[in-house]
Motif scaffolding. Sequence first.
Motif, mmCIF file in Angstrom:
data_model
loop_
_atom_site.group_PDB
_atom_site.id
_atom_site.type_symbol
_atom_site.label_atom_id
_atom_site.label_comp_id
_atom_site.label_asym_id
_atom_site.label_seq_id
_atom_site.Cartn_x
_atom_site.Cartn_y
_atom_site.Cartn_z
ATOM 1 N N PRO A 148 40.685 30.898 25.211
ATOM 2 C CA PRO A 148 39.556 31.189 24.320
ATOM 3 C C PRO A 148 38.447 30.154 24.369
ATOM 4 O O PRO A 148 37.283 30.471 24.113
ATOM 5 N N ARG A 149 38.779 28.929 24.725
ATOM 6 C CA ARG A 149 37.778 27.865 24.753
ATOM 7 C C ARG A 149 38.004 26.974 25.970
ATOM 8 O O ARG A 149 39.073 26.971 26.547
ATOM 9 N N GLY A 150 36.959 26.243 26.341
ATOM 10 C CA GLY A 150 37.085 25.298 27.458
ATOM 11 C C GLY A 150 36.183 25.671 28.607
ATOM 12 O O GLY A 150 36.293 26.766 29.165
ATOM 13 N N ASP A 151 35.299 24.757 28.973
ATOM 14 C CA ASP A 151 34.316 25.020 30.017
ATOM 15 C C ASP A 151 34.954 25.376 31.358
ATOM 16 O O ASP A 151 34.400 26.166 32.133
ATOM 17 N N GLU A 152 36.092 24.797 31.672
ATOM 18 C CA GLU A 152 36.731 25.026 32.963
ATOM 19 C C GLU A 152 36.925 26.520 33.247
ATOM 20 O O GLU A 152 36.813 26.968 34.387
ATOM 21 N N HIS A 153 37.180 27.297 32.199
ATOM 22 C CA HIS A 153 37.486 28.714 32.370
ATOM 23 C C HIS A 153 36.243 29.594 32.302
ATOM 24 O O HIS A 153 36.355 30.826 32.367
ATOM 25 N N THR A 154 35.082 29.009 32.176
ATOM 26 C CA THR A 154 33.851 29.805 32.123
ATOM 27 C C THR A 154 33.229 29.988 33.506
ATOM 28 O O THR A 154 32.238 30.697 33.642
ATOM 29 N N TYR A 155 33.805 29.339 34.526
ATOM 30 C CA TYR A 155 33.299 29.462 35.891
ATOM 31 C C TYR A 155 34.078 30.538 36.648
ATOM 32 O O TYR A 155 35.255 30.779 36.374
ATOM 33 N N PHE A 156 33.407 31.139 37.628
ATOM 34 C CA PHE A 156 34.103 32.098 38.485
ATOM 35 C C PHE A 156 35.059 31.349 39.409
ATOM 36 O O PHE A 156 34.676 30.384 40.067
ATOM 37 N N HIS A 157 36.298 31.802 39.428
ATOM 38 C CA HIS A 157 37.304 31.265 40.344
ATOM 39 C C HIS A 157 37.747 32.390 41.255
ATOM 40 O O HIS A 157 37.994 33.503 40.788
ATOM 41 N N GLY A 158 37.865 32.112 42.525
ATOM 42 C CA GLY A 158 38.359 33.158 43.398
ATOM 43 C C GLY A 158 38.295 32.752 44.850
ATOM 44 O O GLY A 158 37.404 32.026 45.270
ATOM 45 N N ASP A 159 39.254 33.254 45.581
ATOM 46 C CA ASP A 159 39.302 33.025 47.019
ATOM 47 C C ASP A 159 38.630 34.211 47.696
ATOM 48 O O ASP A 159 39.193 35.309 47.750
ATOM 49 N N GLY A 160 37.413 34.005 48.195
ATOM 50 C CA GLY A 160 36.664 35.099 48.807
ATOM 51 C C GLY A 160 37.394 35.724 49.976
ATOM 52 O O GLY A 160 37.361 36.939 50.159
ATOM 53 N N ARG A 161 38.109 34.904 50.743
ATOM 54 C CA ARG A 161 38.836 35.424 51.897
ATOM 55 C C ARG A 161 39.979 36.330 51.447
ATOM 56 O O ARG A 161 40.202 37.404 52.012
ATOM 57 N N GLU A 162 40.694 35.906 50.376
ATOM 58 C CA GLU A 162 41.810 36.705 49.880
ATOM 59 C C GLU A 162 41.314 38.023 49.285
ATOM 60 O O GLU A 162 41.907 39.083 49.494
ATOM 61 N N LEU A 163 40.193 37.957 48.544
ATOM 62 C CA LEU A 163 39.607 39.185 47.999
ATOM 63 C C LEU A 163 39.254 40.155 49.118
ATOM 64 O O LEU A 163 39.523 41.364 49.028
ATOM 65 N N ARG A 164 38.651 39.636 50.156
ATOM 66 C CA ARG A 164 38.242 40.474 51.286
ATOM 67 C C ARG A 164 39.462 41.099 51.954
ATOM 68 O O ARG A 164 39.451 42.289 52.305
ATOM 69 N N GLU A 165 40.541 40.333 52.111
ATOM 70 C CA GLU A 165 41.754 40.858 52.734
ATOM 71 C C GLU A 165 42.358 41.995 51.926
ATOM 72 O O GLU A 165 42.821 42.996 52.489
ATOM 73 N N VAL A 166 42.319 41.859 50.593
ATOM 74 C CA VAL A 166 42.852 42.913 49.732
ATOM 75 C C VAL A 166 42.049 44.193 49.899
ATOM 76 O O VAL A 166 42.596 45.290 50.072
ATOM 77 N N PHE A 167 40.714 44.074 49.864
ATOM 78 C CA PHE A 167 39.865 45.256 49.999
ATOM 79 C C PHE A 167 40.030 45.909 51.374
ATOM 80 O O PHE A 167 40.019 47.130 51.498
ATOM 81 N N GLU A 168 40.176 45.087 52.414
ATOM 82 C CA GLU A 168 40.358 45.637 53.752
ATOM 83 C C GLU A 168 41.666 46.421 53.854
ATOM 84 O O GLU A 168 41.743 47.436 54.540
ATOM 85 N N LYS A 169 42.678 45.945 53.137
ATOM 86 C CA LYS A 169 43.993 46.580 53.200
ATOM 87 C C LYS A 169 44.013 47.917 52.457
ATOM 88 O O LYS A 169 44.653 48.871 52.911
ATOM 89 N N VAL A 170 43.310 48.001 51.343
ATOM 90 C CA VAL A 170 43.447 49.190 50.489
ATOM 91 C C VAL A 170 42.180 50.027 50.385
ATOM 92 O O VAL A 170 42.204 51.114 49.809
ATOM 93 N N GLY A 171 41.067 49.554 50.967
ATOM 94 C CA GLY A 171 39.780 50.158 50.645
ATOM 95 C C GLY A 171 39.415 51.428 51.371
ATOM 96 O O GLY A 171 38.533 52.151 50.916
ATOM 97 N N THR A 172 40.047 51.748 52.508
ATOM 98 C CA THR A 172 39.590 52.912 53.267
ATOM 99 C C THR A 172 40.264 54.213 52.840
ATOM 100 O O THR A 172 39.701 55.289 53.030
#
Length: 342
Positions: free
Chosen positions: A223-247
């Motif tokens: 609920p509070r804390g600046d650390e959690h207000t930033y976007f966190h994510g592995d762009g490569r992992e996101l891309r791999e997931v979409f490539e696997k399931v997106g078509t």
Amino acid sequence: MHTDHAAHGPARRAGITAVASCLPAREVTSRQLQERITAASGLSLPARTLERATGIVSRRAAAEDEYASTLAVRAARTALDRARLAPYDVDLLVFASATRDVVEPATAHIVQAELGSRAHALDVTNACNSFVNGIDTARTMILAGRARRALVVTGETPSRAVRHDPSGPEQLRDGFAGYTFGDAGAAVVLEAVDRGGILDVDTETHSEHWSVGGIFGGGSRHPRGDEHTYFHGDGRELREVFEKVGTSVLDRMRQRTGLAWGDFRHILVHQVTVPYLERFVELTGVPRDRLVVTVPTLGNMASATIGVQLDRVHEDLRPGDRVLFVGLGGGVSIMTMVWEKA
């Protein structure tokens, strides 16, 4: 206001009758963003690292006194004007965005207060698929006879979730996908139509990947804390997931509707980076000349991406022209929507 919408009976089909978008005036180039990051963090990055990695030259950023609702309201007013409607003519208002003004109440109420309408107002949130989900939600309400005319809006300010002072290379990598973000708003009016309209909707959801990327603050976990207000994510992992399931969802849509890529005047795709868009074309076979490419100059506008693209081509569409929306969202969800201009 008449509230017994069911008395009007269900509509046979719902369609988009007006479109608008809103871009903040301030432009931030990748060079400026990289200079800010290196100045704040002390990290040394090769020249044009952000631009070369993403293909994004610039993006828009909301001013300090501009919020998600600000961009949504501006787009909404333009859409209503183009539809020759007053705010009171709308009986359903959906704010559909990955961004919101506040945790509570629904940002739809803030938008509605600015517009001066009295519609049933609610938020729909599903990462970068929020706007397409919102259109689908409004469509189903119209088909059920619960609404006659809907206004679906988004306002995205993901640039505020970007970490400009990473402590080191690891933190830079963790938040790197956030450097693609640009701010924007969009709006559509939906009504019952006699011909054309939204012909087909499909979704595919793989929720086991929900933790791959996101902004994890503001809820009951953090609920509070600046650390959690930033976007966190592995762009490569996101891309791999979409490539696997997106078509598969695209294959189903084409098989079910009998439509080929050439049957669409435009194919509007959520765009994260230029390399990812090129990979999408390679995997799906979507013709490049059907795309509306926005990512090099506007970045990843989260759920507003498809709305901005639709606004850019809407005036040139003729009755009978079909447009395919392809939504990709963290969570992970993929969505298709086939719309024919009435």
